[in-house]
Design a protein around this motif. Structure first.
Motif, short mmCIF file in Angstrom:
data_model
loop_
_atom_site.label_atom_id
_atom_site.label_comp_id
_atom_site.label_asym_id
_atom_site.label_seq_id
_atom_site.Cartn_x
_atom_site.Cartn_y
_atom_site.Cartn_z
N UNK A 95 1.03 -1.21 -0.15
CA UNK A 95 0.09 -0.23 -0.10
C UNK A 95 0.76 1.12 -0.05
N UNK A 96 1.73 1.65 0.50
CA UNK A 96 2.74 2.24 0.13
C UNK A 96 4.70 1.86 0.16
N UNK A 97 5.46 2.72 -0.10
CA UNK A 97 6.90 2.72 -0.58
C UNK A 97 7.51 3.90 -0.39
N UNK A 98 8.34 3.94 0.16
CA UNK A 98 8.83 4.82 1.03
C UNK A 98 10.49 4.99 1.20
N UNK A 99 10.92 5.92 1.26
CA UNK A 99 12.89 5.89 2.06
C UNK A 99 12.69 6.37 3.34
#
Length: 102
Positions: A95-99
């Motif tokens: 549901x989410x991709x982040x650094x």
């Protein structure tokens, strides 16, 4: 100048699943950092299941309720450690991709 900046910034490379899985993230020339943009734009898609992500990137690295893949020291000066953070919903779909910066 922009020319100098282009000389020190690493070039992006196409995502290669085998190279990703076998990369030594402790090495300065670790390719995961260079593949991140292509991975996120063309391969890793919201809605993928945990099993699909694991098939693409290898065994999920889960710590403290966070799923991430360590990328290494991605700045041109080797001072910023970064991980690719992944959030999955209750349905086990991405549901989410982040650094994550350390």
């Amino acid at each position: 100048s922009l020319w100098r900046l282009n000389q020190i910034l690493p070039r992006a490379i196409s995502f290669d699943a085998e190279l990703w899985r076998t990369a030594d993230t402790n090495e300065q020339d670790n390719p995961r950092c260079l593949m991140q943009r292509d991975l996120e734009q063309n391969h890793l898609k919201l809605g993928m299941t945990k099993a699909e992500v694991a098939a693409l990137l290898g065994e999920l690295e889960e710590r403290e309720q966070t799923t991430s893949y360590y990328l290494g020291f991605c700045s041109p000066f080797g001072v910023d450690a970064v991980a690719l953070g992944l959030e999955f919903g209750s349905d086990d779909k991405l549901s989410r991709i982040y650094d994550i910066q350390y």
